[in-house]
Structure formats: structure tokens, C-alpha cells
Enzyme design. Structure first.
Site, PDB file in Angstrom:
ATOM      1  NE  ARG A   1      44.332  23.271  20.856  1.00 14.60           N
ATOM      2  CZ  ARG A   1      45.502  23.529  21.416  1.00 14.60           C
ATOM      3  NH1 ARG A   1      46.003  22.703  22.306  1.00 14.60           N
ATOM      4  NH2 ARG A   1      46.176  24.620  21.106  1.00 14.60           N
TER       5      ARG A   1
ATOM      6  CG  LEU B   1      35.126  21.320  20.729  1.00 12.55           C
ATOM      7  CD1 LEU B   1      33.611  21.440  20.862  1.00 12.55           C
ATOM      8  CD2 LEU B   1      35.541  21.479  19.266  1.00 12.55           C
TER       9      LEU B   1
ATOM     10  CG  HIS C   1      30.823  53.962  49.949  1.00  5.29           C
ATOM     11  ND1 HIS C   1      32.157  54.179  49.688  1.00  5.29           N
ATOM     12  CD2 HIS C   1      30.703  53.863  51.298  1.00  5.29           C
ATOM     13  CE1 HIS C   1      32.813  54.232  50.846  1.00  5.29           C
ATOM     14  NE2 HIS C   1      31.959  54.035  51.828  1.00  5.29           N
TER      15      HIS C   1
END
Ligand code: NAI
Length: 462
Positions: free
Chosen positions: A35, A38, A441
């Protein structure tokens, strides 16, 4: 002709990670990629671009559905599809250039072109032949075909074409309710398409926990996706840019059809090994087209290794990465290891779905005594505040020992939440170990702790 310790064929998540680790471990390394950029399927036409479109379309969904309730009023959003595709491309470019930088940093040669292996120890790219003490094949996968359905990447597209449609379709038919079908279907539904998913089986996302499958389908239906289940697609005809998908309903063999502007074929992927010359070398390939390897990713031909989608196992980028690292370690004389029992799997819809380890069905089949700790995001304050309380965390633990055997999450940030369970499983932890760990929390992660508590004396907020 150049000479290397290792030549990696393919620069997807398996190949580029293998190349980097080989170089880090002192091996002279090259990576062959045909291609222009990469990163393989994942970075160029898979995981990364789809996540950009999922993010953008989710933002639109939030603006349309939740902003007013939060007191955010004003300009309504509209979709500039061209700009959205530019944003997607910019995301791809930033990532593929990142790999190029890492190759330079680690002194890895990128050999540009498509590779073949004319003989053991040699890799041919164009007119050049390079020598390599060891070769790692990381050539990946390609979409599988379906008899009667011809992909033209315009009206009938694979996942590649679905990421660059000329316009947002009015009607999209998705063949296959797997990961690709549901992620892409969600994107176009949020962007305004009518989306119908045609699925062969009676449940979506084959192999997932049955309770997750049911909840997931209910939520997707609520979002407006339509489903035709138990339907075997027989053919797809295209006339004047319109497609007609014909299918047979398995319960009574009746035939029916549905029309669409665009059809996405998402019925799985298959290993891609074309042109490598593996058969001539005598490399064993399974009936499903997968390269066979031993426990160290070596094929039956000494010096030729294979990893990722081209071999057995789930077709997931992170599984390929792990194999890439481990294979590099083996080649450097170290001990490479992949724990195939702890590979998470994530679907990046909204809500996300994440799963690791065994499902209840698998445990029943294994005749294993187990207990279930389940917690709904309805009991999680953060999820409620963020309009994200649909879903649950389910932890499966051994009935006797309390050891965690699996976890299945549908809910906000499930793809990130799953990893504390992965780490716990890697260390052979019991549900109680998670339950006794303080969780901040208010966070979504409290739902994981509550599910772990539910494996013992009970969740607090249930
Ligand atoms: P899949 O295997 O996940 O789902 C294919 C679906 O098509 C199945 O539900 C199957 O029953 C159905 N099907 C097959 N033949 C059919 C027919 N004739 N008519 C109707 N339905 C039919 O395959 P998918 O979604 O194409 O994904 C391919 C691979 O890529 C998977 O291995 C997946 O794990 C991977 N992937 C992973 C992602 C992630 O981890 N988030 C994202 C995208 C892909």
C-alpha cells in the site's frame, strides 16, 4: 540485494508491531508493504477510519437527542459529509504517519511493493530479492465473498467502500449482523439512512453471550435499525444504481426481497495470502485458507513464521499485535507468549459491547459449575448523569473457587472497562479480588466492581 535478520511481510497491526519489537531486540529488520501507507487494513480501511465515523455520528446523535435535556439549546447540527470524510482521512493520515515515524526511529527499512517468497530465506519485491534469516508473514485478511452478490464498491460495497460512499444512502441494506455490519449500520442510521440488517442466524453477533445479544438487539432496534433475522441472502441485483437483495427465510423457506440504494456485504473475512508463493514452498494451509503454525508461530517450513488474520484465531488487530510481539521475542531467542484465553473483543457501537473469556453457553457445554454476578448501569450514578444507563456488566466466576472465567459488558465505555477484568484474569484473580479493590466514585468502572460484588454477598446499588 540487502540482507536482514528478519523481513516482515505486511505492515498491519501484526506486522508493524512485530517489526518494531524485532528491531528493539537488536535484529536487523525490514517490513514489506505494497500500500502507499503503512498500517494495513486496520489503519487505512478498518478500525481507525470506522472509529472516526462512529465518533462523529455519535456526536450528532448526542446533539439531536440529549443536548436539549441538558439545557444545551441553539444551532441545530447538519451533516457535511465531505468534511466528515476529510476528518476521517486526517485521522488515518495521523496514524499511518505515526507508524512511518516509528519505523525510522527504530531503523526499520520499509521495502515498498508486494512481496513473494521465491525460496526459504529470500523475499522478492519487484525486481529486487532480499535475504532474510527469518520471514514473518503478516499479510492479513480480505472480505469474504457471498455467492450471488457481486461487490462493485459503489452500490454494493464491502467495509472498504462503506467508509467512502459518495453520499449518505437513503436506504442501506446490510448483509450480516456481525461486528462490521452493526458498526457501519449504526453510523449510517445516525447520519439519516434507513438501515435494514439481513442476518442468516436468529441472533446478532454470533458467539457472543446470549443475554448481551438480546439486549444489544433491543437497543439497536430502539435506535431505529431494522432486522430481518433467519434470512439467507441468495442474490443481489443492481439496476440503474438500485439494488434488490433476495433472501430466503429459513423458518419456512419462503422467498422475499428488499430494495436499497446501497448494500453492505459484511459476512466475514478470510485470510489474504495471494501471490506469496506459500503453496510452492510447501507451507501447510488449512481448508479455511489459514496458514498453519506451531506454538511459536513457525510454519512447517523452517524460517517462515506467520501471525495475525492470516492464521487461526479471532481476526482482531490486538490479537495480531500480541502475536507480533511474541513472535519477535521467539526470533530473538526469548520466550514469546500469547494467552489466547484472555483476548477481549469489542464492538464500538453506542453503547459499546465488550467481552472476554467464556460465555455462559460455553461454560454449560463444558459442564463447569459457575456463578453469575450482574449489575445494571441503571444503578451507576455516572451513567445516569450521562444518559448512558442502558446495559449491564456480567461477570462469570467459578462456583467453587470464585476465579473469574469471563466478563460480558454492554454499556458506556465497555471497551475500556473490560480491561480491568482482563488484567484480573491474567493474574488468575477471583471475583472477590475485584470486589475488594477500591474503585473511584463516580466512574463507570464501579459497575464492574458491583458485578464482582454480585458474585459474592451482593451488589450495593442493586
Ligand atoms: P462476522 O463473522 O462478525 O459476521 C458475519 C455475519 O454474517 C454473521 O452473523 C453471519 O451469520 C452472517 N451471514 C453469513 N452469511 C450470510 C447470508 N448468506 N445471509 C445473511 N447473513 C449471513 O463478520 P464481519 O462483521 O464481516 O467481520 C469480519 C471480521 O472482522 C470479524 O472477524 C471481526 O471480528 C473483525 N472485525 C472486528 C472489529 C472489532 O473488533 N470492533 C471491527 C470490524 C471487524
Amino acid at each position: 540485494m540487502a540482507s536482514y535478520d528478519v523481513i516482515v511481510i505486511g505492515s498491519g497491526p501484526g506486522g508493524y508491531v512485530a517489526a518494531i519489537r524485532c528491531a528493539q531486540l537488536g535484529l536487523k529488520t525490514a517490513c514489506v508493504e505494497g500500500r502507499d501507507t503503512l498500517g494495513g487494513t486496520c489503519l487505512n480501511v478498518g478500525c481507525i477510519p470506522s472509529k472516526a465515523l462512529l465518533h462523529a455520528s455519535h456526536m450528532l446523535h448526542e446533539a439531536e437527542h440529549n443536548f436539549a435535556a441538558m439545557g444545551l439549546k441553539g444551532k441545530t447540527q447538519s451533516v457535511d459529509w465531505k468534511q466528515m470524510l476529510t476528518y476521517k482521512q486526517d485521522t488515518i493520515d495521523a496514524n499511518t504517519k505515526g507508524i512511518e515515524f516509528l519505523f525510522k526511529k527504530n531503523k526499520i527499512d520499509w521495502i515498498k511493493g508486494w512481496a513473494s517468497i521465491p525460496e526459504v530465506g529470500k523475499v522478492k519485491v519487484g525486481d529486487d530479492t532480499h535475504e532474510a534469516k527469518n520471514i514473518i508473514v503478516a499479510s492479513g485478511s480480505e472480505p469474504s465473498s457471498l455467492k450471488g452478490v457481486e461487490v462493485d464498491e459503489k452500490t454494493v460495497v464491502s467495509s472498504t467502500g462503506a467508509l467512502e460512499l459518495g453520499k449518505i444512502p437513503k436506504n442501506l441494506v446490510v448483509i450480516g449482523a456481525g461486528v462490521i455490519g452493526l458498526e457501519m449500520g449504526s453510523i449510517y442510521k445516525r447520519l439519516g439512512s434507513e438501515v435494514t440488517v439481513v442476518e442468516y442466524l436468529d441472533a446478532i453477533t454470533p458467539g457472543m453471550d446470549a443475554e448481551v445479544q438480546k439486549t444489544f438487539q433491543r437497543i439497536l432496534k430502539k435506535q431505529g435499525l431494522k432486522f430481518i433475522m433467519g434470512a439467507a441472502v441468495q442474490s443481489c441485483e443492481v439496476k440503474n444504481g438500485k439494488a434488490t437483495v433476495k433472501y430466503t427465510l429459513r423458518k419456512n423457506d419462503s422467498e422475499a426481497e428488499i430494495e436499497a440504494d446501497t448494500v453492505l456485504l459484511a459476512t466475514g473475512r478470510k485470510p489474504y495470502t495471494d501471490g506469496l508463493g506459500l503453496a510452492d514452498l510447501g507451507v501447510d494451509i488449512s481448508e479455511r485458507g489459514q496458514i498453519k503454525t506451531d506454538d511459536h508461530w513457525q510454519t512447517n517450513v523452517k524460517g517462515i513464521y506467520a501471525i495475525g488474520d492470516a492464521i487461526d484465531g479471532p481476526m482482531l488487530a490486538h490479537k495480531a499485535e500480541d502475536e507480533g510481539m511474541a513472535c519477535a521475542e521467539v526470533l530473538a531467542g526469548k520466550h514469546g507468549h500469547v494467552n489466547y484465553g484472555v483476548i477481549p473483543s469489542v464492538i464500538y457501537t453506542h453503547p459499546e459491547v465488550a467481552t472476554v473469556g467464556k460465555t455462559e453457553d460455553e461454560l454449560k457445554k463444558d459442564d463447569r459449575a459457575y456463578k453469575v454476578g450482574k449489575f445494571s448501569f441503571m444503578g451507576n450514578g455516572r451513567a445516569k448523569a450521562n444518559f448512558a444507563a442502558d446495559g449491564f456488566v456480567k461477570i462469570l466466576a467459578d462456583k467453587e473457587t470464585d476465579r473469574i472465567l469471563g466478563c460480558h459488558i454492554i454499556g458506556p465505555m465497555a471497551g475500556d472497562l473490560i480491561h480491568e477484568v482482563c488484567v484480573a484474569m491474567e493474574f488468575g484473580a477471583a471475583a472477590q479480588d475485584l470486589a475488594l479493590t477500591c474503585h473511584a466514585h463516580p466512574t463507570y468502572s464501579e459497575a464492574v466492581r458491583e458485578a464482582a460484588l454480585a458474585c459474592g454477598d451482593g451488589a450495593i446499588h442493586a
